[in-house]
Design a protein around this motif. Structure first.
Motif, PDB file in Angstrom:
ATOM      1  N   ARG A 214       0.828  -1.218   0.000  1.00  0.00           N
ATOM      2  CA  ARG A 214       0.000   0.000   0.000  1.00  0.00           C
ATOM      3  C   ARG A 214       0.859   1.263   0.000  1.00  0.00           C
ATOM      4  NH1 ARG A 214      -5.527   1.332   3.304  1.00  0.00           N
ATOM      5  NH2 ARG A 214      -5.584   3.576   2.888  1.00  0.00           N
ATOM      6  N   CYS A 217       2.192   1.736  -3.455  1.00  0.00           N
ATOM      7  CA  CYS A 217       1.129   2.155  -4.381  1.00  0.00           C
ATOM      8  C   CYS A 217       0.769   3.622  -4.179  1.00  0.00           C
ATOM      9  CB  CYS A 217      -0.105   1.282  -4.188  1.00  0.00           C
ATOM     10  SG  CYS A 217       0.061  -0.415  -4.771  1.00  0.00           S
ATOM     11  N   ASP A 218       0.615   4.041  -2.945  1.00  0.00           N
ATOM     12  CA  ASP A 218       0.251   5.440  -2.683  1.00  0.00           C
ATOM     13  C   ASP A 218       1.344   6.381  -3.170  1.00  0.00           C
ATOM     14  OD1 ASP A 218      -2.110   4.609  -1.571  1.00  0.00           O
ATOM     15  OD2 ASP A 218      -1.456   4.827   0.518  1.00  0.00           O
ATOM     16  N   HIS A 221       1.156   6.398  -7.093  1.00  0.00           N
ATOM     17  CA  HIS A 221      -0.018   7.128  -7.575  1.00  0.00           C
ATOM     18  C   HIS A 221       0.149   8.637  -7.414  1.00  0.00           C
ATOM     19  CE1 HIS A 221      -2.738   3.342  -7.040  1.00  0.00           C
ATOM     20  NE2 HIS A 221      -2.049   3.316  -8.163  1.00  0.00           N
ATOM     21  N   ARG A 243      -8.576  -4.370  -2.116  1.00  0.00           N
ATOM     22  CA  ARG A 243      -9.061  -2.987  -2.048  1.00  0.00           C
ATOM     23  C   ARG A 243      -8.226  -2.131  -1.098  1.00  0.00           C
ATOM     24  NH1 ARG A 243     -12.974  -5.834   0.929  1.00  0.00           N
ATOM     25  NH2 ARG A 243     -14.235  -6.073  -0.931  1.00  0.00           N
ATOM     26  N   ASP A 244      -7.624  -2.759  -0.089  1.00  0.00           N
ATOM     27  CA  ASP A 244      -6.827  -2.013   0.886  1.00  0.00           C
ATOM     28  C   ASP A 244      -5.409  -1.740   0.397  1.00  0.00           C
ATOM     29  OD1 ASP A 244      -8.980  -2.082   2.639  1.00  0.00           O
ATOM     30  OD2 ASP A 244      -8.305  -3.939   3.594  1.00  0.00           O
ATOM     31  N   HIS A 246      -4.634  -0.579  -2.672  1.00  0.00           N
ATOM     32  CA  HIS A 246      -4.658   0.572  -3.580  1.00  0.00           C
ATOM     33  C   HIS A 246      -3.867   0.318  -4.874  1.00  0.00           C
ATOM     34  CE1 HIS A 246      -5.542   3.580  -0.056  1.00  0.00           C
ATOM     35  NE2 HIS A 246      -6.459   2.635  -0.196  1.00  0.00           N
ATOM     36  N   CYS A 247      -3.743  -0.943  -5.273  1.00  0.00           N
ATOM     37  CA  CYS A 247      -3.015  -1.223  -6.521  1.00  0.00           C
ATOM     38  C   CYS A 247      -3.951  -1.143  -7.723  1.00  0.00           C
ATOM     39  CB  CYS A 247      -2.361  -2.609  -6.457  1.00  0.00           C
ATOM     40  SG  CYS A 247      -3.528  -3.965  -6.250  1.00  0.00           S
ATOM     41  N   ASP A 248      -3.354  -1.140  -8.914  1.00  0.00           N
ATOM     42  CA  ASP A 248      -4.127  -1.072 -10.152  1.00  0.00           C
ATOM     43  C   ASP A 248      -4.372  -2.457 -10.741  1.00  0.00           C
ATOM     44  OD1 ASP A 248      -4.075   2.025 -10.772  1.00  0.00           O
ATOM     45  OD2 ASP A 248      -2.060   1.486 -10.119  1.00  0.00           O
ATOM     46  N   ARG A 270      -8.306  -2.872 -11.889  1.00  0.00           N
ATOM     47  CA  ARG A 270      -9.168  -1.798 -11.396  1.00  0.00           C
ATOM     48  C   ARG A 270     -10.133  -1.363 -12.490  1.00  0.00           C
ATOM     49  NH1 ARG A 270      -6.412   3.603  -9.187  1.00  0.00           N
ATOM     50  NH2 ARG A 270      -7.280   4.507 -11.096  1.00  0.00           N
TER      51      ARG A 270
END
Length: 421
Positions: A214, A217-218, A221, A243-244, A246-248, A270
């Protein structure tokens, strides 16, 4: 519940002969989610072990490639094969697609994502290669990945580099990072304005290291970069929800820790990215944003898809928390006995929370292939040699499963001590 009560409840004395007929849920119901730290804990796992048919030829410590099915799942699989074979083309033309879609929806619940963002594939390689090859690359675009990533995906990045002029930038993940932020900075420093995709392993296959997905990913992004996660070893191994993260994109193999028959994987895309990916096999007539547009593979064995639900039922009977705790316990059980032994090299994180079942160990002055051969021929222990110069990992991967006993790991420890000496 004390040990005596537990043993009476599950009737271990006769379990060996009725294991295939006794659903695991009955055994799991006899114990609370948090297993006590007395003999009843080992009694529970001994009961689980009795539900497997294991080869007497060697101790299998290479479950990272394929986790064999317990008899409970195998019986369901054989039943599905018979059912499909009996109906033949009628099954294939009437309910196959409906059943596969239902299995995918149930799998999405386990994975923690929406049903219209997940498809069943044949393995992680197919899932992630579809994303790598299916993006609309332009010459000069950049992709970021690690030397520790799986070879099949690195090969696909090399192919898109030759085909589309993509520039691949590789980093090397530290084995014992000081913090998650050290790993995040590593990937962040490789990103430029031309970076379009970052690939990261949820659990590095050669060392077992778990990465802070996560946070990566954050960070990516925030710089306009998409993230694709190789989760081949994570699903049904450690607890998480897509969902936790935050990947594509997220790919995994179901024949690993979920114990589905060989030939099953999954791909999460996604929702807003679905229409931008070129499928491996074309299929006209579907809406651009329909995830099933990416799922055309031609005729394939449907019994495998049907068994996915059975494997999930088995996994839930064990309990996600209970399984992860056991796998980490088994890893630490043998690692802690050899951690500082002269002549041995641990190629995995020392922090027990940065790994779970998987670890890698080498013997100083011994080639990984020779170590694997010696363990099998002299000690009847099956492992896999890892000799990765780019990643700096030279040893054998040790991967127990929930059926692995501590007595078997004691044999591994004895072998390593002798070889190190």
């Amino acid at each position: 519940m004390d040990k005596r009560t537990f043993l009476r409840n599950v009737s271990l004395a006769g379990l060996g002969s009725i294991a295939a007929l006794t659903p695991l849920s009955r055994l799991a119901a006899a114990m609370p989610p948090q297993l006590p730290k007395d003999g009843s804990k080992e009694a529970f796992w001994a009961a689980v072990r009795n539900g497997y048919k294991l080869t007497p030829e060697f101790i299998n410590l290479e479950n990272g490639f394929y986790c064999i099915m317990p008899q409970e799942i195998l019986a369901k699989y054989e039943s599905h094969i018979r059912e499909v074979n009996m109906e033949g083309a009628h099954y294939m033309r009437t309910v196959q697609a409906t059943n596969k879609k239902a299995a995918a929806a149930k799998l999405a619940q386990l994975a923690g994502c929406a049903a219209d963002e997940l498809i069943i594939t044949r393995n992680t390689t197919e899932s992630l290669d579809m994303i790598i090859s299916g993006m609309d690359w332009k010459e000069g675009d950049e992709a970021v990945m690690a030397h520790q990533d799986y070879g099949a995906m690195l090969d696909m990045f090399k192919q898109v580099a030759r085909r589309h002029g993509v520039v691949n930038k590789l980093v090397s993940v530290p084995q014992d990072p000081e913090s998650d932020e050290e790993i995040v900075r590593l990937y962040a420093n490789a990103i430029t304005p031309r970076t379009r995709l970052l690939m990261v392993s949820h659990m590095i296959n050669i060392t077992g290291q778990i990465l802070p997905i996560r946070k990566i990913c954050d960070m990516a992004h925030s710089r306009g970069v998409q993230v694709m996660v190789d989760g081949a070893h994570a699903l049904a191994h450690i607890q998480f929800a897509i969902r936790d993260l935050h990947c594509d994109y997220y790919g995994a193999s179901l024949h690993k820790w979920l114990s589905v028959p060989l030939g099953a994987g999954m791909l999460y895309v996604r929702k807003d990215h679905i229409g931008r990916i070129w499928p491996l096999f074309a299929e006209e007539g579907r809406e651009k944003n329909d995830i099933l547009r990416l799922n055309h593979t031609g005729t394939h064995p449907p019994a495998t898809d049907l068994t996915i639900a059975d494997a999930m039922n088995y996994y839930h009977s064990i309990g996600a928390h209970r399984k992860e705790e056991r796998l980490r316990y088994l890893r630490n059980y043998w690692v802690n006995k050899v951690l500082d032994l002269p002549g041995l090299v641990l190629n995995s994180p020392r922090n027990p929370m940065r790994s779970c079942a998987i670890a890698n160990v080498g013997v100083t002055g011994m080639r990984p292939a020779d170590l694997a051969t010696t363990l099998l021929q002299r000690y009847k222990i099956y492992t896999v040699a890892i000799d990765n110069k780019a990643a700096g990992v030279h040893g054998v991967r040790i991967t127990p499963n929930i059926y692995t006993s501590t007595a078997e790991l004691d044999e591994l420890v004895r072998a390593l001590r002798e070889l190190a000496a």
